[in-house]
Design a protein around this motif. Structure first.
Motif, short mmCIF file in Angstrom:
data_model
loop_
_atom_site.label_atom_id
_atom_site.label_comp_id
_atom_site.label_asym_id
_atom_site.label_seq_id
_atom_site.Cartn_x
_atom_site.Cartn_y
_atom_site.Cartn_z
N GLN A 101 115.22 61.74 -85.75
CA GLN A 101 116.86 62.15 -86.28
C GLN A 101 117.68 60.93 -85.16
O GLN A 101 117.39 61.09 -84.03
N GLU A 119 119.81 62.38 -82.25
CA GLU A 119 119.23 62.96 -80.97
C GLU A 119 118.74 61.58 -79.98
O GLU A 119 118.78 62.02 -78.93
N ASN A 142 109.57 62.10 -88.08
CA ASN A 142 110.94 62.14 -88.46
C ASN A 142 112.04 62.01 -87.11
O ASN A 142 112.42 63.16 -86.80
#
Lengths: 222, 363
Positions: free
Chosen positions: A78, A81, A76
């Motif tokens: 993001q 980031e 996952n």
């Protein structure tokens, strides 16, 4: 016509490679990696070694890129980031410079610069010693297996294009000639690669084996 | 600058004739490709109709009967309906990946048709490594499935895409090993050479008798590669709604639909080329090629007979796979992967070893 296409394919490979490292979305990076593999496979086919090009697609695109896609899609990630700005970006540049220059130094010292004779152009005595010693170790393993090759410079001949016994292979089709040279002159490389592949198979199985027992070491050596 | 009249004539003739020859050359390159694509399209229409009729027969009902006589135009009616439907995009899905996914699946299957020989000189490209091209290009299809599952912004589509890709890559390996055994038997990877190696003793020269285990493994693996029942889990209606195809509507769903049948047709054609002897009339002791080589009409007739024979043998495998679809229940994902890795892979490896040792012994 094929010269024209060769330029396009190499340009496509370089462009896709740059886009791999500069894309924000990791999935797009992997897709451009697939594009690199397909361009290089097309380049190999146009050069005449069709079997190698097709096996690039089978192995790289069909197995490795799919593995990457599986992993990237299941993590996952993001996107917020991932992007680094300001001092976070510049503080990682010196480490990148060190690792990059190490890589370039290794490449220059290992690869022979002249493919026609047996002389290699080396930058300094340190890199000379490094390349000679590594080739010497590999040669020693090779002489254990294939007794017909006995001299120290013979491993260069594996890289060398103008080799005397290459003329025997003009009667064979591509797959036969690859098999003939791989299983006799290149046997050491084949055995090393098979050991690495065996390790790659056994390692993840041992690491991811589910044990009901809490005593991990005992169950591994059961 | 003084130019002689001969030079002017040469330049004129060069520009007129050579450019015309170039144009004819380019058209001549596209004409076989267009013919093949036309043939494939008609083949897909026929397969859709066949599936409807055979499934109706198995389920004891009447098949399509309204679209054209005997329902022949049913596939065209389905296609037209799908073209007129709205093309939906999921709102926060990755639009480019969503659109490219079905195209990659179809492109990779269509490229494999270029190495299939339909008759004696009717092959689009007689490559030295023909069957490996099919294996390589069928390895690209799971990437399309992964892209379409990921770009749908739907957890269940994503899971369906992952499962479909896992199924595809698992059954690729027994398929490759079976094809390798066939290449060993015929000493070449070119499809034309493989068919000609089976032409000597008619019926008894088929690779089917020399490689029974390989035929069995190839049948199961190619059914799994096409994602047809009993390996239907990516499109299972109860478990995953429609897997990676959930969010698709309109012509993109039509592309997936067509891709499934294209894959079935190419697998059946490869079964006839690799195991059933291709375009040869397989009645022993009839030396047909010599009979037909007399004059041009004879050659054309012989080639046409070859096409019909290839299609007849293909129909056999199509009938088997369509019957299997409507007879057997679906496998679960863990049963499916177990079958691929723990059953078919060791068997096909053993088959390869057996073939290699028999080749060595007969030398």
């Amino acid at each position: 016509m094929s010269n024209f296409l060769l330029d396009f394919l190499s340009l496509g490979a370089i462009l896709s490679g740059i886009l791999v490292i500069t894309s924000k979305n990791p999935v797009i990076s992997v897709l451009f990696l697939i594009s690199v593999f397909v361009n290089v496979a097309g380049y190999l086919v146009l050069l005449g070694i069709g079997f190698l090009g097709i096996s690039y697609i089978i192995v790289y695109v069909g197995a490795i890129a799919i593995l990457f896609l599986f992993v990237i899609m299941m993590l996952n990630i993001q996107l917020a980031e991932l992007s680094a700005v300001g001092s976070e970006y510049t503080q990682s540049l010196p480490l990148g410079g060190i690792v990059g220059s190490l890589f370039v130094f290794e490449l220059i010292s290992i690869l022979p610069f002249s493919f026609k004779g047996l002389s290699t152009f080396n930058l300094s005595s340190v890199s000379n010693t490094f390349s000679e010693s590594s080739l010497g170790v590999i040669n020693w393993f090779n002489t254990l297996l294939v007794s017909s090759i006995g001299s120290t410079n013979d491993v260069h001949q594996v890289f060398d294009a103008a080799h005397a016994t290459d003329s025997n292979f003009t009667n064979y089709i591509q797959i036969e000639s690859i098999g003939q040279s791989l299983y006799t002159y290149g046997s050491i490389w084949l055995l090393l690669t098979s050991i690495i592949l065996l390790l790659a198979i056994v390692g993840p199985i041992a690491l991811s084996m589910k044990t009901n027992n809490t005593d991990h070491l005992y169950t591994l050596y059961r | 600058m003084i130019i002689d009249t001969t030079e002017v004539q040469d330049i004129n003739s060069f520009s007129r004739l050579e450019s015309l020859k170039e144009v004819y050359g380019i058209i001549g390159m596209f004409l076989p490709i267009l013919t093949l694509v036309l043939g494939i399209t008609i083949g897909v229409l026929v397969i859709v109709w066949l599936e409807r009729e055979i499934s109706a027969g198995i389920q004891q009902r009447i098949g399509p009967e309204y679209a054209g006589p005997l329902g022949i135009l049913q596939a065209l009616a389905d296609g037209t309906k799908l073209i007129f439907k709205e093309n939906l995009f999921p709102s926060r899905g990755d639009t480019r990946l969503f659109s490219i996914g079905p195209s990659i699946a179809v492109i990779s299957i269509l490229l494999s048709y270029s190495v299939i020989p339909f008759s004696y000189h009717l092959v689009l490209s007689d490559l030295n490594i023909g069957v490996f091209l099919w294996i390589a290009i069928s390895s690209i299809a799971p990437i399309g499935l992964l892209m379409s599952g990921y770009g749908s912004n739907n957890k269940y589509s994503f899971l369906g895409g992952l499962r479909a890709a896992a199924q595809s890559i698992s059954y690729e390996i027994p398929l490759t090993l079976c094809v390798l055994s066939i290449s060993l038997l015929s000493n070449s990877s070119s499809t034309v050479d493989i068919v000609e190696a089976q032409s000597k003793y008619g019926f008894w020269g088929w690779n089917l008798w020399r490689q029974p285990i390989g035929f069995f493994v190839f049948l199961i693996s190619s059914l799994a590669e096409c994602e047809r029942l009993p390996f239907d889990l990516p499109e299972a209606e109860e478990e995953l709604v429609a897997g990676y195809q959930t969010e698709y509507s309109g012509i993109k769903f039509g592309l997936f639909y067509v891709a499934s049948y294209l894959n079935l047709l190419v697998s059946s054609l490869f079964v006839t080329v690799l195991y059933l002897g291709g375009w040869n009339i397989s009645i022993p002791y009839i030396f047909v090629p010599e009979l037909f080589e007399i004059n041009k009409v004879g050659r054309v007739f012989g080639t046409t007979i070859g096409i019909f024979i290839t299609l007849a043998k293909t129909y056999l495998f199509l009938f088997i796979s369509i019957t299997t679809r409507w007879t057997l229940p679906r496998l679960r994902i863990d049963q499916l992967l177990n079958l691929g890795w723990k059953f078919l892979l060791p068997i096909s490896l053993g088959n390869l070893l057996l073939t290699t040792s028999f080749q060595l012994l007969s030398l």
